[in-house]
Design an enzyme around this catalytic site. Sequence first.
Site, PDB file in Angstrom:
ATOM      1  N   HIS A   1      -3.011   6.831   4.080  1.00 32.18           N
ATOM      2  CA  HIS A   1      -3.505   5.613   3.430  1.00 32.18           C
ATOM      3  C   HIS A   1      -4.862   5.257   4.049  1.00 32.18           C
ATOM      4  CE1 HIS A   1      -3.934   1.833   1.650  1.00 32.18           C
ATOM      5  NE2 HIS A   1      -3.618   1.126   2.712  1.00 32.18           N
TER       6      HIS A   1
ATOM      7  N   CYS B   1       0.818  -1.226   0.000  1.00 34.72           N
ATOM      8  CA  CYS B   1       0.000   0.000   0.000  1.00 34.72           C
ATOM      9  C   CYS B   1       0.843   1.263   0.000  1.00 34.72           C
ATOM     10  CB  CYS B   1      -0.937   0.007   1.207  1.00 34.72           C
ATOM     11  SG  CYS B   1      -1.957  -1.466   1.310  1.00 34.72           S
TER      12      CYS B   1
ATOM     13  N   ASN C   1     -10.066  -0.170   1.442  1.00 36.83           N
ATOM     14  CA  ASN C   1      -8.628  -0.069   1.242  1.00 36.83           C
ATOM     15  C   ASN C   1      -8.294  -0.497  -0.191  1.00 36.83           C
ATOM     16  OD1 ASN C   1      -5.858  -0.464   1.194  1.00 36.83           O
ATOM     17  ND2 ASN C   1      -5.771  -1.573   3.146  1.00 36.83           N
TER      18      ASN C   1
HETATM   19  N1  COA Z   1     -17.478  -9.343  11.021  1.00 40.33           N
HETATM   20  C1  COA Z   1     -17.722  -9.760  12.285  1.00 40.33           C
HETATM   21  N2  COA Z   1     -16.758 -10.172  13.110  1.00 40.33           N
HETATM   22  C2  COA Z   1     -15.490 -10.160  12.645  1.00 40.33           C
HETATM   23  C3  COA Z   1     -15.176  -9.737  11.342  1.00 40.33           C
HETATM   24  C4  COA Z   1     -16.239  -9.320  10.531  1.00 40.33           C
HETATM   25  N3  COA Z   1     -16.041  -8.905   9.258  1.00 40.33           N
HETATM   26  N4  COA Z   1     -13.855  -9.828  11.175  1.00 40.33           N
HETATM   27  C5  COA Z   1     -13.348 -10.286  12.309  1.00 40.33           C
HETATM   28  N5  COA Z   1     -14.316 -10.496  13.192  1.00 40.33           N
HETATM   29  C6  COA Z   1     -14.217 -10.991  14.546  1.00 40.33           C
HETATM   30  C7  COA Z   1     -12.956 -11.789  14.775  1.00 40.33           C
HETATM   31  O1  COA Z   1     -13.151 -13.112  14.352  1.00 40.33           O
HETATM   32  C8  COA Z   1     -12.786 -11.663  16.276  1.00 40.33           C
HETATM   33  O2  COA Z   1     -13.589 -12.624  16.878  1.00 40.33           O
HETATM   34  P1  COA Z   1     -13.042 -13.504  18.104  1.00 40.33           P
HETATM   35  O3  COA Z   1     -12.692 -12.498  19.168  1.00 40.33           O
HETATM   36  O4  COA Z   1     -14.206 -14.358  18.417  1.00 40.33           O
HETATM   37  O5  COA Z   1     -11.859 -14.213  17.545  1.00 40.33           O
HETATM   38  C9  COA Z   1     -13.372 -10.295  16.609  1.00 40.33           C
HETATM   39  O6  COA Z   1     -14.133  -9.911  15.448  1.00 40.33           O
HETATM   40  C10 COA Z   1     -12.379  -9.210  16.903  1.00 40.33           C
HETATM   41  O7  COA Z   1     -11.264  -9.364  16.064  1.00 40.33           O
HETATM   42  P2  COA Z   1     -10.076  -8.348  16.113  1.00 40.33           P
HETATM   43  O8  COA Z   1      -9.008  -8.828  15.207  1.00 40.33           O
HETATM   44  O9  COA Z   1      -9.710  -8.027  17.515  1.00 40.33           O
HETATM   45  O10 COA Z   1     -10.784  -7.047  15.529  1.00 40.33           O
HETATM   46  P3  COA Z   1     -10.157  -5.640  15.358  1.00 40.33           P
HETATM   47  O11 COA Z   1     -10.900  -4.670  16.162  1.00 40.33           O
HETATM   48  O12 COA Z   1      -8.661  -5.662  15.459  1.00 40.33           O
HETATM   49  O13 COA Z   1     -10.507  -5.328  13.821  1.00 40.33           O
HETATM   50  C11 COA Z   1      -9.454  -5.374  11.684  1.00 40.33           C
HETATM   51  C12 COA Z   1     -10.028  -6.192  12.824  1.00 40.33           C
HETATM   52  C13 COA Z   1      -8.923  -6.316  10.615  1.00 40.33           C
HETATM   53  C14 COA Z   1     -10.555  -4.497  11.114  1.00 40.33           C
HETATM   54  C15 COA Z   1      -8.314  -4.467  12.232  1.00 40.33           C
HETATM   55  O14 COA Z   1      -7.439  -5.249  13.001  1.00 40.33           O
HETATM   56  C16 COA Z   1      -7.554  -3.767  11.160  1.00 40.33           C
HETATM   57  O15 COA Z   1      -8.071  -2.932  10.456  1.00 40.33           O
HETATM   58  N6  COA Z   1      -6.234  -4.047  11.043  1.00 40.33           N
HETATM   59  C17 COA Z   1      -5.414  -3.413  10.071  1.00 40.33           C
HETATM   60  C18 COA Z   1      -5.688  -4.020   8.737  1.00 40.33           C
HETATM   61  C19 COA Z   1      -5.105  -3.232   7.622  1.00 40.33           C
HETATM   62  O16 COA Z   1      -5.176  -2.038   7.613  1.00 40.33           O
HETATM   63  N7  COA Z   1      -4.546  -3.932   6.648  1.00 40.33           N
HETATM   64  C20 COA Z   1      -4.036  -3.382   5.468  1.00 40.33           C
HETATM   65  C21 COA Z   1      -2.765  -2.706   5.720  1.00 40.33           C
HETATM   66  S1  COA Z   1      -2.227  -1.907   4.270  1.00 40.33           S
END
Ligand code: COA
Length: 331
Positions: free
Chosen positions: A256, A116, A286
């Site tokens: 970003h 990215c 994204n």
């Molecule tokens: N819908 C519902 N629940 C979801 C879900 C969705 N689409 N995706 C994940 N979950 C669940 C997970 O399974 C987890 O459940 P569990 O606790 O029973 O295992 C729970 O939600 C929380 O997961 P967690 O990883 O703590 O959520 P989060 O608040 O960190 O959000 C992201 C997850 C991916 C949105 C976040 O971590 C993120 O944006 N990370 C950066 C990603 C990014 O920017 N990537 C590209 C970089 S260029």
Amino acid sequence: MNSLYSVGITGIGSYVPEKVITNYDLCEIVDTSNEWIVERTGIQERRIVDQSLSTSDIGTIAANKALEDSNTNPKEIDLIIVATATPDMAFPSTACIVQKNIQAINAAAFDISAGCSGFIYGLSIGFNFIKAGTYRKVLVIGGETLSKIVNWEDRNTCVLFGDGAGACILERCEEGFGFLTFDLGSDGNNGHLLIQPAGGSRLPASYETVSNRLHTIKMDGREVFKFAVRIIEKSSKEVLRKANIPLEQIDLLIPHQANMRIIQSAIKKLQLEENKVYINLDKYGNMSSASIPVALDEAYKKEFFSKGDIVLLVAFGAGLTWGATLLRWNK
Ligand code: COA
């Protein structure tokens, strides 16, 4: 930076596919909800290409708009750089395919892989080629068709990404305007946090890689989140320090567009007012290397900034990589 002349953006264009996938559409495919996606990411919908289209197709549309914006004949282009994590194929490069499409017959062309952060990396390469006197006009494209490498059964990732492309023409500009400085960095030690495991020389395509969905995006979301917040602050401060410009002088930050909470946490750390930050991830998700040029083009057309304003671009992504630049807008 010491220079005889400055380098800036003289043309800009972008394209997002017409097809919209809302959070409600995703609820039909995976176990998720509109509330969860909006609350955790800020994303409401994303754009997806028609299956017949590739990254070069949408990159070409953006490139043609940028050429038109700067009134440039494709034959004048000396170099084409395409930043993408979703090239049309391993080779030839997507940049060479775009070259054919726009008939930029006098250009050298290559792709770069910096996730990215790719568009910022591309800008810095173009900037340096012009600064060194090697080339006069460089076309930099950030283009992605991430819908082609998303695992549509993985709710952790499929809600996050979208398709799009943005392009800029770089050339000499009025002294004191254009790019003021860059900061680029990488952390290969943590590359495993965001990968597309198969399809390269490590794991060539096989029945096994396909059945195990190893050609799709795998990500440790929580760790990438922490990295992103830290690096937006660090890299932004670094370009400000190098250019000797105080934070208060920034007119617009275009980060970003990965996650609303990442942006909010980072600007809180930076102590920057929210009204100085451009956000469009609610509409597109994204788009990896396309996020920044699409946002820059939108913000420019909506007159969020004008000539003389200072714009900070900052990105992070697979690699891990990061990049930031400060621009005194020259158009
Ligand atoms: N819908 C519902 N629940 C979801 C879900 C969705 N689409 N995706 C994940 N979950 C669940 C997970 O399974 C987890 O459940 P569990 O606790 O029973 O295992 C729970 O939600 C929380 O997961 P967690 O990883 O703590 O959520 P989060 O608040 O960190 O959000 C992201 C997850 C991916 C949105 C976040 O971590 C993120 O944006 N990370 C950066 C990603 C990014 O920017 N990537 C590209 C970089 S260029």
